[in-house]
Write a protein that holds these residues in place. Sequence first.
Motif, mmCIF file in Angstrom:
data_model
loop_
_atom_site.group_PDB
_atom_site.id
_atom_site.type_symbol
_atom_site.label_atom_id
_atom_site.label_comp_id
_atom_site.label_asym_id
_atom_site.label_seq_id
_atom_site.Cartn_x
_atom_site.Cartn_y
_atom_site.Cartn_z
ATOM 1 N N SER A 65 -44.127 33.320 -6.641
ATOM 2 C CA SER A 65 -44.955 33.932 -5.641
ATOM 3 C C SER A 65 -44.477 33.424 -4.286
ATOM 4 O O SER A 65 -44.797 34.045 -3.295
ATOM 5 C CB SER A 65 -46.329 33.279 -5.880
ATOM 6 O OG SER A 65 -46.865 33.844 -7.357
ATOM 7 N N SER A 66 -44.074 32.190 -4.194
ATOM 8 C CA SER A 66 -43.366 31.680 -2.883
ATOM 9 C C SER A 66 -42.396 32.657 -2.201
ATOM 10 O O SER A 66 -42.435 32.796 -1.053
ATOM 11 C CB SER A 66 -42.977 30.094 -3.120
ATOM 12 O OG SER A 66 -41.811 30.255 -3.724
ATOM 13 N N PHE A 67 -41.559 33.265 -3.071
ATOM 14 C CA PHE A 67 -40.720 34.125 -2.486
ATOM 15 C C PHE A 67 -41.130 35.529 -2.236
ATOM 16 O O PHE A 67 -40.574 36.189 -1.327
ATOM 17 C CB PHE A 67 -39.475 34.310 -3.483
ATOM 18 C CG PHE A 67 -38.668 33.073 -3.712
ATOM 19 C CD1 PHE A 67 -37.720 32.791 -2.886
ATOM 20 C CD2 PHE A 67 -38.807 32.218 -4.788
ATOM 21 C CE1 PHE A 67 -36.896 31.503 -2.847
ATOM 22 C CE2 PHE A 67 -38.071 31.066 -4.852
ATOM 23 C CZ PHE A 67 -37.148 30.849 -3.718
ATOM 24 N N VAL A 68 -41.943 35.888 -3.020
ATOM 25 C CA VAL A 68 -42.736 37.113 -2.927
ATOM 26 C C VAL A 68 -43.453 37.042 -1.342
ATOM 27 O O VAL A 68 -43.451 38.160 -0.949
ATOM 28 C CB VAL A 68 -43.844 37.779 -4.065
ATOM 29 C CG1 VAL A 68 -44.549 38.818 -3.562
ATOM 30 C CG2 VAL A 68 -42.834 37.834 -5.239
ATOM 31 N N VAL A 69 -44.180 36.201 -1.274
ATOM 32 C CA VAL A 69 -44.894 36.369 -0.108
ATOM 33 C C VAL A 69 -44.238 36.041 0.981
ATOM 34 O O VAL A 69 -44.427 36.528 2.347
ATOM 35 C CB VAL A 69 -46.125 35.323 -0.163
ATOM 36 C CG1 VAL A 69 -47.291 35.550 -0.854
ATOM 37 C CG2 VAL A 69 -45.715 33.869 -0.280
ATOM 38 N N THR A 70 -42.976 35.348 1.019
ATOM 39 C CA THR A 70 -41.997 35.321 2.148
ATOM 40 C C THR A 70 -41.157 36.618 2.297
ATOM 41 O O THR A 70 -40.859 36.900 3.384
ATOM 42 C CB THR A 70 -41.027 34.056 1.799
ATOM 43 O OG1 THR A 70 -41.953 32.970 1.582
ATOM 44 C CG2 THR A 70 -40.201 33.787 3.083
ATOM 45 N N ALA A 71 -40.907 37.330 1.335
ATOM 46 C CA ALA A 71 -40.214 38.404 1.358
ATOM 47 C C ALA A 71 -40.792 39.466 2.486
ATOM 48 O O ALA A 71 -40.044 40.233 2.984
ATOM 49 C CB ALA A 71 -39.724 39.054 0.310
ATOM 50 N N THR A 86 -49.339 30.203 3.082
ATOM 51 C CA THR A 86 -49.316 30.491 1.873
ATOM 52 C C THR A 86 -47.950 30.089 1.067
ATOM 53 O O THR A 86 -48.160 29.519 -0.048
ATOM 54 C CB THR A 86 -49.578 32.013 1.622
ATOM 55 O OG1 THR A 86 -50.472 32.707 2.422
ATOM 56 C CG2 THR A 86 -49.808 32.362 0.316
ATOM 57 N N ASN A 87 -47.011 30.105 1.689
ATOM 58 C CA ASN A 87 -45.596 29.819 1.037
ATOM 59 C C ASN A 87 -45.757 28.295 0.755
ATOM 60 O O ASN A 87 -45.574 27.561 -0.219
ATOM 61 C CB ASN A 87 -44.399 29.836 2.010
ATOM 62 C CG ASN A 87 -43.296 29.804 1.412
ATOM 63 O OD1 ASN A 87 -43.221 29.586 -0.016
ATOM 64 N ND2 ASN A 87 -41.940 29.758 1.924
ATOM 65 N N TYR A 88 -46.102 27.456 1.767
ATOM 66 C CA TYR A 88 -46.611 25.935 1.688
ATOM 67 C C TYR A 88 -47.540 25.711 0.493
ATOM 68 O O TYR A 88 -47.208 24.734 -0.140
ATOM 69 C CB TYR A 88 -46.661 25.310 2.984
ATOM 70 C CG TYR A 88 -45.928 25.489 4.029
ATOM 71 C CD1 TYR A 88 -44.536 25.485 3.679
ATOM 72 C CD2 TYR A 88 -46.229 25.423 5.540
ATOM 73 C CE1 TYR A 88 -43.618 25.558 4.853
ATOM 74 C CE2 TYR A 88 -45.208 25.719 6.330
ATOM 75 C CZ TYR A 88 -43.961 25.674 6.035
ATOM 76 O OH TYR A 88 -43.143 25.871 7.205
ATOM 77 N N LEU A 89 -48.604 26.527 0.406
ATOM 78 C CA LEU A 89 -49.642 26.064 -0.689
ATOM 79 C C LEU A 89 -49.048 26.339 -2.117
ATOM 80 O O LEU A 89 -48.996 25.715 -2.820
ATOM 81 C CB LEU A 89 -50.669 27.178 -0.637
ATOM 82 C CG LEU A 89 -51.542 26.928 0.726
ATOM 83 C CD1 LEU A 89 -52.752 27.800 0.812
ATOM 84 C CD2 LEU A 89 -52.382 25.376 0.926
ATOM 85 N N CYS A 95 -45.379 21.682 -6.589
ATOM 86 C CA CYS A 95 -45.172 19.970 -6.838
ATOM 87 C C CYS A 95 -46.083 19.384 -8.049
ATOM 88 O O CYS A 95 -45.954 18.215 -8.365
ATOM 89 C CB CYS A 95 -44.892 19.619 -5.355
ATOM 90 S SG CYS A 95 -43.507 20.062 -4.405
ATOM 91 N N GLY A 96 -47.296 19.626 -7.432
ATOM 92 C CA GLY A 96 -48.523 18.940 -8.329
ATOM 93 C C GLY A 96 -48.164 19.342 -9.779
ATOM 94 O O GLY A 96 -48.815 18.353 -10.621
ATOM 95 N N GLU A 97 -47.992 20.584 -10.102
ATOM 96 C CA GLU A 97 -47.885 20.835 -11.679
ATOM 97 C C GLU A 97 -46.689 19.894 -12.030
ATOM 98 O O GLU A 97 -46.657 19.368 -13.428
ATOM 99 C CB GLU A 97 -47.459 22.381 -11.592
ATOM 100 C CG GLU A 97 -47.539 22.704 -13.127
ATOM 101 C CD GLU A 97 -48.760 22.987 -13.817
ATOM 102 O OE1 GLU A 97 -49.045 22.487 -14.656
ATOM 103 O OE2 GLU A 97 -49.741 23.381 -12.718
#
Length: 222
Positions: A65-71, A86-89, A95-97
């Motif tokens: 998802s981090s790559f999808v929202v950045t693309a 959103t990418n940071y979130l 990281c939390g996982e």
Amino acid sequence: MICWFYSSYSIFTNCVSNIHDFTPALKVTALETSFSFIYVVAIAYLIYAFLDKKSQIRSYIYLISSFVVTASFIILSPVTSRCFLTNYLFWILLCGEIITASFKYIPSDYYHKASLFVFAFTVMCSCLVLTVCLTNKYIDTLRYDYIKEQLKNEKSRSINIILLPYDEYNNDDLKKCFENNIFHEDNYEKYILEYHNINPDMVKDKLVVLCSPYDYYIEKDE
């Protein structure tokens, strides 16, 4: 991993471009891209090797998802630092996982101590961030009042602008407005003055003097 990286490099240099023809800026970009790729592949492997099935699914969803929202920013513009919230979130969730899953490998004797350390560290970081945000907010409110106070003196040809104490952690719109002299344009920096009941036409021709909060309080004490 090294073999894969060398194979990719060989294919790229032979079929696409010779890296010796790159400008220094492109070489730095290529190096950063390579390290980023290795970093992401390493994270994907760690997720597969150490997490259980449910945690793997959640972690891969966060990573993808981090790559999808950045693309989307490849075709969208303008792009600012705020666009990557959103990418940071997603990276924070990832990281939390991983951190939560790592607790399973901590011996029970040290689990309580580790929990206390994490809690204390979290509280300390929260206090630091809160101090920076509240201090910047207080000074930001104060400096608009200070501008209004100075504008009452119509004979003055200069105006003092108080700098934020932690401007590296804040987008200083007021400072940007005076430095770039963009009062004649319809932009956010101009409207923020009007939001604080300051007429941009009254300040656009004045000589701007940037001062620190310390200088402001010294002047007030005098």
